[in-house]
Design a protein around this motif. Sequence first.
Motif, PDB file in Angstrom:
ATOM      1  N   ILE A 120       6.354 -27.783-120.110  1.00  0.00           N
ATOM      2  CA  ILE A 120       7.526 -26.917-119.989  1.00  0.00           C
ATOM      3  C   ILE A 120       7.253 -25.606-120.725  1.00  0.00           C
ATOM      4  N   TYR A 145       7.617 -22.136-122.814  1.00  0.00           N
ATOM      5  CA  TYR A 145       8.466 -21.853-123.976  1.00  0.00           C
ATOM      6  C   TYR A 145       9.731 -21.091-123.592  1.00  0.00           C
ATOM      7  N   THR A 146       9.693 -20.444-122.439  1.00  0.00           N
ATOM      8  CA  THR A 146      10.870 -19.693-121.990  1.00  0.00           C
ATOM      9  C   THR A 146      12.021 -20.611-121.569  1.00  0.00           C
ATOM     10  N   ASP A 147      11.722 -21.895-121.327  1.00  0.00           N
ATOM     11  CA  ASP A 147      12.763 -22.849-120.918  1.00  0.00           C
ATOM     12  C   ASP A 147      13.005 -23.883-122.029  1.00  0.00           C
ATOM     13  N   GLY A 148      13.394 -23.365-123.164  1.00  0.00           N
ATOM     14  CA  GLY A 148      13.666 -24.254-124.304  1.00  0.00           C
ATOM     15  C   GLY A 148      14.832 -25.191-124.041  1.00  0.00           C
ATOM     16  N   ARG A 149      15.727 -24.785-123.135  1.00  0.00           N
ATOM     17  CA  ARG A 149      16.887 -25.623-122.820  1.00  0.00           C
ATOM     18  C   ARG A 149      16.442 -26.946-122.192  1.00  0.00           C
ATOM     19  N   ALA A 150      15.379 -26.906-121.356  1.00  0.00           N
ATOM     20  CA  ALA A 150      14.881 -28.132-120.716  1.00  0.00           C
ATOM     21  C   ALA A 150      14.317 -29.092-121.758  1.00  0.00           C
ATOM     22  N   TYR A 178      17.212 -30.614-123.609  1.00  0.00           N
ATOM     23  CA  TYR A 178      17.923 -31.584-122.774  1.00  0.00           C
ATOM     24  C   TYR A 178      17.181 -32.920-122.724  1.00  0.00           C
ATOM     25  N   GLY A 208       2.917 -23.769-123.242  1.00  0.00           N
ATOM     26  CA  GLY A 208       4.188 -24.481-123.213  1.00  0.00           C
ATOM     27  C   GLY A 208       4.163 -25.774-124.007  1.00  0.00           C
ATOM     28  N   TYR A 246      13.303 -31.501-112.697  1.00  0.00           N
ATOM     29  CA  TYR A 246      12.261 -30.788-113.442  1.00  0.00           C
ATOM     30  C   TYR A 246      10.871 -31.030-112.850  1.00  0.00           C
ATOM     31  N   TYR A 263       7.667 -28.911-113.357  1.00  0.00           N
ATOM     32  CA  TYR A 263       6.909 -28.926-114.607  1.00  0.00           C
ATOM     33  C   TYR A 263       5.964 -30.127-114.712  1.00  0.00           C
TER      34      TYR A 263
END
Length: 436
Positions: free
Chosen positions: A390, A392-397, A400, A416, A431, A434
């Motif tokens: 994943i 680093y720009t999608d820290g929300r994933a 979660y 990532g 997801y 990823y």
Amino acid sequence: MEKALLVGVNLNNGEDYKLSLEELDSLAKACDMEVVAVVEQNLPEIHKAFYIGTGKVDEVKEEAEYQGADVVIFDNSLSPMQLRNLQDRIGIPVMDRSTLILDIFAKRARSGEAKLQVEVARLQYMLPRLVGLHAALSRQGGASGSMSNRGAGETKLELDRRVLEHRLAECRRELKEVSARRQVQRKQRASSGIPRVALVGYTNAGKSTLLNAMLELYGVDEIDVEEKKVMEKDMLFATLDTTVRKIAPENHHAFLLSDTVGFIHKLPHHLVDAFRSTLEEAKEADILLQVIDYSDEHYKEQIAVTERTLKELGAEGIPMIYVYNKADKVTSDELPASPDIDDRTRRNKLPIVISDSIYLSAREKIGMEELICLIEEKLSGGYKECSMLIPYTDGRAVSYLNENAVVYDTQYKEDGVLIRVNCKVEDYQYYSKYLV
């Protein structure tokens, strides 16, 4: 303490009759009564006017007077006419099994919803029995015409009936509002994606003890675990309020565990109807844990009662794990042979897991980890193990998945976060970009 005389009628039910009468004794004690005597009768069919034979009615009256009983309790539901006739003949208050259970529920109810549910059930049961309840009132006066022409008892009955009907309508309206709020809460829990597991079973089988053991071992917040525990006591219907707690075992999927009201032989239908919104926690669960008191010689009959009640609720098709609790109280010869243990001398080693059944002790916290594994196995059909990279720009994933999946390993790479997880199939698909 009130003194109670119990009356049992055997309508060719054999063991069911004996079990029912034993439970009536326990119910009376749970209602803080002292059982002073038991009168029994074998009948091919019930007497329409008195439920029991007229000669047996006189015997009950004599025994009640001799024992100094304050109340006579019948182990079946009595019709309004039977109730009235028995009270007239015996001369002291007469109750039936349903009234006794309602009294216990009224004493045990704590939450506003439980109190409303009990009151609705009590009012529904009382309305057709007002005449019997006011048997001592005068009923002289005109036979027809306005209420003013009737006797004091007749007028009292009419007024009481109107008051009860008005209160019943109010309670139903309030209960409908509470049920709507509960439904919203259920939808919110469902939308969270956390699996739901419900404890069901006979009263006093150990459901609350099991929930408390799970909380103590796998509760989310160790600081507040004592506050989140429910009352556990060796008595029938110790708890009535439905409780939902989050259980989060390490290296396993978290789930919501709900404790529901216990079932019993001859549980009044109007009581099941009144508690339907609460019992629907079981109907909407992903897995049911049927908790069984394995030390009770009637445990097989209790399983049958539980499954019959679940069928009435429309919850019979939900995957179930049979939790044989209090297995530490039986001898080794009464325990099943574990397929993993050949040596008979080790047969009494708990826990024992056989297919969808587990023999354990909730009070001693024996078998909790094995039960968690059984639950995980039942839930595994909706989960998938995989690795994801994943960015680093999608820290929300990442956040979660840490909260809603079992994360086995996390590595921080140049491009990532590489994580190996066991997640829901829906999350796996969402997801999937990823996946590595």
